[in-house]
Design a protein around this motif. Sequence first.
Motif, PDB file in Angstrom:
ATOM      1  N   GLY A 251       0.818  -1.196   0.000  1.00  0.00           N
ATOM      2  CA  GLY A 251       0.000   0.000   0.000  1.00  0.00           C
ATOM      3  C   GLY A 251       0.852   1.246   0.000  1.00  0.00           C
ATOM      4  N   VAL A 252       0.287   2.359  -0.449  1.00  0.00           N
ATOM      5  CA  VAL A 252       0.980   3.638  -0.478  1.00  0.00           C
ATOM      6  C   VAL A 252       0.163   4.645   0.300  1.00  0.00           C
ATOM      7  N   ARG A 253       0.824   5.418   1.153  1.00  0.00           N
ATOM      8  CA  ARG A 253       0.157   6.471   1.899  1.00  0.00           C
ATOM      9  C   ARG A 253       0.854   7.791   1.608  1.00  0.00           C
ATOM     10  N   GLY A 254       0.063   8.847   1.410  1.00  0.00           N
ATOM     11  CA  GLY A 254       0.600  10.174   1.225  1.00  0.00           C
ATOM     12  C   GLY A 254       1.134  10.403  -0.181  1.00  0.00           C
ATOM     13  N   GLY A 255       1.642  11.609  -0.406  1.00  0.00           N
ATOM     14  CA  GLY A 255       2.312  11.947  -1.649  1.00  0.00           C
ATOM     15  C   GLY A 255       1.419  12.365  -2.790  1.00  0.00           C
ATOM     16  N   ASP A 256       0.109  12.421  -2.588  1.00  0.00           N
ATOM     17  CA  ASP A 256      -0.808  12.744  -3.683  1.00  0.00           C
ATOM     18  C   ASP A 256      -1.007  14.242  -3.876  1.00  0.00           C
ATOM     19  N   ASP A 257      -0.402  15.047  -3.020  1.00  0.00           N
ATOM     20  CA  ASP A 257      -0.724  16.467  -3.013  1.00  0.00           C
ATOM     21  C   ASP A 257       0.282  17.325  -3.764  1.00  0.00           C
ATOM     22  N   VAL A 258       1.327  16.739  -4.344  1.00  0.00           N
ATOM     23  CA  VAL A 258       2.314  17.501  -5.111  1.00  0.00           C
ATOM     24  C   VAL A 258       2.638  16.735  -6.389  1.00  0.00           C
ATOM     25  N   PRO A 259       3.217  17.408  -7.401  1.00  0.00           N
ATOM     26  CA  PRO A 259       3.550  16.717  -8.655  1.00  0.00           C
ATOM     27  C   PRO A 259       4.528  15.569  -8.429  1.00  0.00           C
ATOM     28  N   PRO A 260       4.422  14.513  -9.236  1.00  0.00           N
ATOM     29  CA  PRO A 260       5.281  13.339  -9.051  1.00  0.00           C
ATOM     30  C   PRO A 260       6.776  13.661  -9.082  1.00  0.00           C
ATOM     31  N   ARG A 262       8.247  15.981  -7.802  1.00  0.00           N
ATOM     32  CA  ARG A 262       8.682  16.624  -6.561  1.00  0.00           C
ATOM     33  C   ARG A 262       8.301  15.786  -5.342  1.00  0.00           C
ATOM     34  N   THR A 263       8.069  14.511  -5.562  1.00  0.00           N
ATOM     35  CA  THR A 263       7.798  13.589  -4.456  1.00  0.00           C
ATOM     36  C   THR A 263       8.990  12.682  -4.226  1.00  0.00           C
ATOM     37  N   VAL A 264       9.075  12.136  -3.035  1.00  0.00           N
ATOM     38  CA  VAL A 264      10.043  11.090  -2.716  1.00  0.00           C
ATOM     39  C   VAL A 264       9.285   9.914  -2.125  1.00  0.00           C
ATOM     40  N   THR A 265       9.868   8.738  -2.243  1.00  0.00           N
ATOM     41  CA  THR A 265       9.209   7.517  -1.785  1.00  0.00           C
ATOM     42  C   THR A 265      10.045   6.850  -0.708  1.00  0.00           C
ATOM     43  N   VAL A 266       9.414   6.577   0.430  1.00  0.00           N
ATOM     44  CA  VAL A 266      10.053   5.867   1.531  1.00  0.00           C
ATOM     45  C   VAL A 266       9.520   4.435   1.543  1.00  0.00           C
ATOM     46  N   GLY A 267      10.377   3.465   1.340  1.00  0.00           N
ATOM     47  CA  GLY A 267       9.979   2.062   1.343  1.00  0.00           C
ATOM     48  C   GLY A 267      10.049   1.467   2.736  1.00  0.00           C
ATOM     49  N   VAL A 268       9.037   0.680   3.090  1.00  0.00           N
ATOM     50  CA  VAL A 268       8.958   0.040   4.407  1.00  0.00           C
ATOM     51  C   VAL A 268       8.749  -1.454   4.212  1.00  0.00           C
ATOM     52  N   PRO A 269       9.691  -2.301   4.608  1.00  0.00           N
ATOM     53  CA  PRO A 269       9.468  -3.745   4.495  1.00  0.00           C
ATOM     54  C   PRO A 269       8.247  -4.172   5.304  1.00  0.00           C
ATOM     55  N   ARG A 270       7.373  -4.937   4.664  1.00  0.00           N
ATOM     56  CA  ARG A 270       6.173  -5.411   5.360  1.00  0.00           C
ATOM     57  C   ARG A 270       6.533  -6.700   6.083  1.00  0.00           C
ATOM     58  N   PRO A 287       3.777  16.769   3.024  1.00  0.00           N
ATOM     59  CA  PRO A 287       3.550  16.962   1.589  1.00  0.00           C
ATOM     60  C   PRO A 287       4.742  16.496   0.756  1.00  0.00           C
ATOM     61  N   GLY A 288       4.445  15.673  -0.256  1.00  0.00           N
ATOM     62  CA  GLY A 288       5.475  15.192  -1.154  1.00  0.00           C
ATOM     63  C   GLY A 288       6.097  13.869  -0.768  1.00  0.00           C
ATOM     64  N   VAL A 289       5.783  13.338   0.413  1.00  0.00           N
ATOM     65  CA  VAL A 289       6.383  12.081   0.866  1.00  0.00           C
ATOM     66  C   VAL A 289       5.384  10.943   0.707  1.00  0.00           C
ATOM     67  N   ARG A 290       5.789   9.926  -0.045  1.00  0.00           N
ATOM     68  CA  ARG A 290       4.993   8.710  -0.217  1.00  0.00           C
ATOM     69  C   ARG A 290       5.609   7.619   0.643  1.00  0.00           C
ATOM     70  N   VAL A 291       4.799   6.957   1.444  1.00  0.00           N
ATOM     71  CA  VAL A 291       5.256   5.822   2.248  1.00  0.00           C
ATOM     72  C   VAL A 291       4.653   4.561   1.652  1.00  0.00           C
ATOM     73  N   THR A 292       5.493   3.650   1.196  1.00  0.00           N
ATOM     74  CA  THR A 292       5.012   2.443   0.538  1.00  0.00           C
ATOM     75  C   THR A 292       5.462   1.206   1.303  1.00  0.00           C
ATOM     76  N   TYR A 293       4.514   0.343   1.613  1.00  0.00           N
ATOM     77  CA  TYR A 293       4.796  -0.898   2.342  1.00  0.00           C
ATOM     78  C   TYR A 293       5.073  -2.000   1.325  1.00  0.00           C
ATOM     79  N   ARG A 294       6.266  -2.559   1.384  1.00  0.00           N
ATOM     80  CA  ARG A 294       6.721  -3.493   0.368  1.00  0.00           C
ATOM     81  C   ARG A 294       6.715  -4.933   0.872  1.00  0.00           C
ATOM     82  N   PRO A 295       6.037  -5.840   0.156  1.00  0.00           N
ATOM     83  CA  PRO A 295       6.158  -7.257   0.493  1.00  0.00           C
ATOM     84  C   PRO A 295       7.607  -7.694   0.313  1.00  0.00           C
TER      85      PRO A 295
END
Length: 497
Positions: A251-260, A262-270, A287-295
């Motif tokens: 899943g991805v949380r956050g990051g939808d409020d700024v152009p792609p 200008r975003t960064v992605t933080v990966g989190v091992p699930r 704003p601009g930070v996407r948190v993604t939970y990675r299998p």
Amino acid sequence: MTRTLLVAGTASHVGKSTVAAGLCRHLADRGVDVVPFKGQNMSNNARVVLAAGETDADWGEIGISQYVQAQAARVTPTTDSNPVLLKPRGDGESQIVIQGEAVGHARAGEYYENHWERVRDAAEESYRRLAESHDVVVAEGAGSIAEPNLSHRDLANVETARFADADVLLVADIERGGAFASIVGTLELAPDDITDRIVGVVITKFRGDRSILDPAIEDVEERTDVPVLGVLPHDDPGLPAEDSVSLPEEGVRGGDDVPPNRTVTVGVPRLPRVSNFTDLEPLARVPGVRVTYRPLSASLADVDAVVVPGTKNTVDDLLALREAGFDEELVAFDGPVVGICGGYQMLGDRIGNAHVEGTDDRQVVDGLGRLPVETTFTTDKRVEAVTWDVSGSGSGPLAGASGDVSGYEIHVGDTHATEPVDRPVGPESAAVGDVAGTYLHGLFENRTVREAFVDAVYDSADRTRPDRRGDRENPYGAAATLVRECVDLSAIPSAGQ
């Protein structure tokens, strides 16, 4: 006289926690002295709070939802708000925490056979203390309130409703389908004295035109003689999740409020036994930070930073990483990396006195080798709220933070450095290059640390951070607005203040 409202559900993960938090903030906004309560919780997302009652400990653990609800109610959380906490360890076994203190481990059958009277007495004792000092108690149930095989020992629902003489608000989730059947079935299967306490139903997570539901609502009300008091839209206010059931496989949380760009992605091992993943929620609100939970079958090639979260079983989750090949992803990753608690232990060179599921012996297990530290497990568990000065903490992805930071520790094991390291957050922390580890839960709730980390991620990704630095709206007010605008609170004696 204290009034109590039990927010119960037709199933797990139907929105009880959000409704309870919204009610707590709604009442607090109106000057009502309100406090949250959950007789028994099962979650590995815990917070350290003040211990209540006669205890030698200063601190204890409660589930994250009751901590959040206490914040919503504007009261200081104590262990009385969640007197019984079960923390799953895997293989059907849970750690038992009673009034904030870990007292042992048990499987389900052993728990009810050996601990039932003690935990029920503890829950009622804690409730009585809260009721003596507050005007309204907003209690949260667990799972379904209508489980015939459990109704004689259902502490969070049936027992709480009885010893608290509570009104009951039933919550049903329409997103998963079958909501109206669940409502009718729950009212049919719940014990008669519990059904008599139900003052109304709230339907959650609805998308679309509310009027479409009117025929079904009328039918349910006619069948059951219980009113449907509100329909909540599918509008997540952003409260921390109680358990990993709420996390999608990826899943991805956050990051939808700024152009792609200008975003960064933080990966989190699930991790299979992930705990306290709510440590990541403050990042997802930037704003601009996407948190993604990675299998563990996924790649880290498209992420800009990694945070390895806490775990209820460091060793077995480390071995799961290794079996899936995800350890190679973490070793090869060349951006900012932060490990928190169990995640920090994994990043070290070795873990000693380690127990591996399926074996009886203790052994040394190799870590990921990203930090020159070693951890040795002990029988002592540290549960404490802490504050540290992080000024001049040196290098690493948390460098640049300054002043005092606060949070809490819940862990077993002692960690020491085998080579010189910076100490970014606390005396047992470590940082070398772009990698840092700390035992501090609640790390990113501290603005100075959060800003330093996000700046480091943007610098590493060679991207321009958005000008807007303010985090998104505090979720408590959003939850209160959701409940206030969508539920007929006047029909609930304990909440229509």
